[in-house]
Write an enzyme that holds these catalytic residues in place. Structure first.
Site, PDB file in Angstrom:
ATOM      1  N   ARG A  37       0.821  -1.208   0.000  1.00 29.94           N
ATOM      2  CA  ARG A  37       0.000   0.000   0.000  1.00 29.94           C
ATOM      3  C   ARG A  37       0.861   1.268   0.000  1.00 29.94           C
ATOM      4  O   ARG A  37       0.392   2.360   0.274  1.00 29.94           O
ATOM      5  CB  ARG A  37      -0.952   0.018   1.192  1.00 29.94           C
ATOM      6  N   HIS A  67       7.535  -6.645  -7.697  1.00 23.14           N
ATOM      7  CA  HIS A  67       6.334  -5.891  -8.086  1.00 23.14           C
ATOM      8  C   HIS A  67       6.315  -4.531  -7.386  1.00 23.14           C
ATOM      9  O   HIS A  67       6.466  -4.453  -6.179  1.00 23.14           O
ATOM     10  CB  HIS A  67       5.082  -6.699  -7.724  1.00 23.14           C
ATOM     11  N   TYR A  70       0.935  -1.003  -5.759  1.00 25.58           N
ATOM     12  CA  TYR A  70      -0.250  -0.735  -6.589  1.00 25.58           C
ATOM     13  C   TYR A  70      -0.589   0.754  -6.613  1.00 25.58           C
ATOM     14  O   TYR A  70      -1.262   1.234  -7.523  1.00 25.58           O
ATOM     15  CB  TYR A  70      -1.468  -1.503  -6.054  1.00 25.58           C
ATOM     16  N   HIS A 107       2.441  -1.561 -12.809  1.00 27.82           N
ATOM     17  CA  HIS A 107       1.219  -1.252 -13.544  1.00 27.82           C
ATOM     18  C   HIS A 107       1.412   0.121 -14.164  1.00 27.82           C
ATOM     19  O   HIS A 107       1.684   1.075 -13.434  1.00 27.82           O
ATOM     20  CB  HIS A 107       0.012  -1.232 -12.601  1.00 27.82           C
ATOM     21  N   GLU A 142       3.315  -4.059 -17.059  1.00 23.61           N
ATOM     22  CA  GLU A 142       2.347  -5.159 -17.000  1.00 23.61           C
ATOM     23  C   GLU A 142       1.143  -4.867 -17.887  1.00 23.61           C
ATOM     24  O   GLU A 142       0.607  -3.758 -17.895  1.00 23.61           O
ATOM     25  CB  GLU A 142       1.888  -5.386 -15.550  1.00 23.61           C
ATOM     26  N   ASP A 176       0.108 -10.664 -18.206  1.00 26.18           N
ATOM     27  CA  ASP A 176      -0.768 -11.274 -17.202  1.00 26.18           C
ATOM     28  C   ASP A 176      -1.919 -11.952 -17.944  1.00 26.18           C
ATOM     29  O   ASP A 176      -2.709 -11.277 -18.619  1.00 26.18           O
ATOM     30  CB  ASP A 176      -1.265 -10.182 -16.236  1.00 26.18           C
ATOM     31  N   HIS A 179      -5.409 -10.729 -17.082  1.00 27.47           N
ATOM     32  CA  HIS A 179      -5.636  -9.364 -17.584  1.00 27.47           C
ATOM     33  C   HIS A 179      -5.876  -9.342 -19.093  1.00 27.47           C
ATOM     34  O   HIS A 179      -6.795  -8.671 -19.556  1.00 27.47           O
ATOM     35  CB  HIS A 179      -4.435  -8.467 -17.261  1.00 27.47           C
ATOM     36  N   HIS A 211       2.511 -13.422 -15.699  1.00 30.60           N
ATOM     37  CA  HIS A 211       1.683 -13.663 -14.516  1.00 30.60           C
ATOM     38  C   HIS A 211       0.650 -14.669 -14.969  1.00 30.60           C
ATOM     39  O   HIS A 211      -0.150 -14.360 -15.863  1.00 30.60           O
ATOM     40  CB  HIS A 211       0.991 -12.370 -14.067  1.00 30.60           C
ATOM     41  N   ASP A 224     -10.678  -7.917 -14.121  1.00 32.11           N
ATOM     42  CA  ASP A 224      -9.485  -8.175 -13.307  1.00 32.11           C
ATOM     43  C   ASP A 224      -9.794  -8.852 -11.969  1.00 32.11           C
ATOM     44  O   ASP A 224      -9.525  -8.304 -10.911  1.00 32.11           O
ATOM     45  CB  ASP A 224      -8.686  -6.870 -13.092  1.00 32.11           C
ATOM     46  N   HIS A 226      -8.796 -12.459 -10.436  1.00 38.40           N
ATOM     47  CA  HIS A 226      -8.019 -13.681 -10.674  1.00 38.40           C
ATOM     48  C   HIS A 226      -8.735 -14.907 -10.116  1.00 38.40           C
ATOM     49  O   HIS A 226      -9.396 -14.819  -9.100  1.00 38.40           O
ATOM     50  CB  HIS A 226      -6.647 -13.571 -10.009  1.00 38.40           C
ATOM     51  N   GLU A 256      -0.521 -15.544  -9.366  1.00 37.84           N
ATOM     52  CA  GLU A 256      -1.159 -14.533  -8.498  1.00 37.84           C
ATOM     53  C   GLU A 256      -2.598 -14.961  -8.278  1.00 37.84           C
ATOM     54  O   GLU A 256      -3.526 -14.158  -8.369  1.00 37.84           O
ATOM     55  CB  GLU A 256      -1.134 -13.155  -9.161  1.00 37.84           C
TER      56      GLU A 256
HETATM   57 ZN    ZN Z   1      -4.775  -8.479 -11.697  1.00 42.86          ZN
HETATM   58 FE    FE Z   2      -0.552  -9.450 -12.537  1.00 43.14          FE
HETATM   59 FE    FE Z   3       0.294  -6.675 -11.125  1.00 46.25          FE
END
Ligand code: ZN
Ligand code: FE
Ligand code: FE
Length: 276
Positions: A37, A67, A70, A107, A142, A176, A179, A211, A224, A226, A256
């Site tokens: 976060r 990664h 986010y 991202h 990504e 991904d 995605h 991914h 999105d 998963h 993921e």
């Molecule tokens: Zn995702």
């Molecule tokens: Fe991903």
């Molecule tokens: Fe990601």
């Protein structure tokens, strides 16, 4: 040998994370370089990182796929938010240089009301400030599902960013599977066609990591969410094709999926068992 792994936590240190990967049958993995976060990264334990480097070399791990948080949005209209993206990426890459030669995935961002063209320019701008000649880390864009105003929702948008990046040897793509299926690419029924399109639009040389996630939603849903391998709209055969595709099978593949340790262990075992 396939390079398979999952997203792990660095809470107990780097060496502990590598050992956890080994215990689940993984030989690559992803991790957040800091709290997902956002916020400050933990002070570095150089001894731990050194032991980690030795461990992954001894155990013949593939490239790792760190990664970015986010919260990072290099496409933001707000200068302060872009500045945060720049500082975060810069610090993360400095830290990753202590684990040389791996990947840093992020991202691309959300353009909110600015339109994707402007966003592409801003993202490339942040990358051009961040990337430097001597770095050993490759930064990966990504591919996104296209939820809201996400940038990177198709191969053309990813390509447009790459086109504006000066140091092209330091940039790549992380595909991904959830995605791109949500984004409208038919991974489930036409993997070869999707890869041909990737090659035509971006160039397969840029594809550095995967991914691998199933999707709770049908192709083109832009959602999105998963799903576990084989339990979603992509289905088990799609993943059998992916892990046996000659180019893809050389890349690090990160799960993921909504799983705990045992779940990942099972999925890695399942995927390895499908290798022809
Ligand atoms: Zn995702
Ligand atoms: Fe991903
Ligand atoms: Fe990601």
């Amino acid at each position: 040998m396939l390079y398979l792994g999952a997203h792990l936590s660095v809470t107990h240190g780097y060496l502990a994370m590598a050992k956890e990967a080994s215990a689940m049958g993984a030989n690559t993995f992803a991790f957040f370089t800091r709290n997902p976060r956002g916020g400050k990264a933990k002070d570095l334990d150089l001894k731990d990182m050194d032991l980690f480097n030795k461990y992954i070399k001894e155990h013949k791990f593939g490239k790792l796929v760190a990664h970015a948080p986010y919260t990072l949005n290099a496409a933001s209209a707000t200068e302060k938010t872009r500045e945060f993206a720049f500082i975060t990426m810069k610090e993360d890459i400095e830290r990753l240089e202590l684990l040389p030669g791996n990947y840093y995935n992020f991202h691309p961002g959300s353009h909110v009301k600015q339109g994707s063209e402007k966003a592409v320019e801003l993202i490339a701008g942040v990358l051009n400030e961040t990337l430097f000649e001597g770095m050993t880390t490759t930064v990966l864009l990504e591919t996104m599902a296209g939820k809201g105003t996400e940038v990177g929702r198709n191969f053309e948008e990813i390509k447009a960013i790459i086109d504006k990046v000066h140091l092209k040897s330091k940039i790549g793509v992380c595909l991904d599977t959830c995605h791109i299926s949500d984004g409208g690419y038919d991974v489930a029924n036409n993997l070869e066609g999707v890869l041909e399109e990737f090659d035509r639009v971006i160039g397969l040389d840029y594809l550095k990591a995967l991914h691998i996630n199933d999707s709770k939603n049908p192709m083109g849903s832009k959602k999105d969410r998963h799903e576990k391998i084989g339990e979603g709209h992509l289905g088990l055969d799609a993943f059998k094709n992916i892990i046996n595709q000659p180019y893809l099978k050389t890349l690090p593949m990160i799960l993921e999926t909504p799983n705990d340790f045992e779940g990942y262990q099972k999925e890695i075992k399942l995927l390895r068992s499908m290798e022809i």
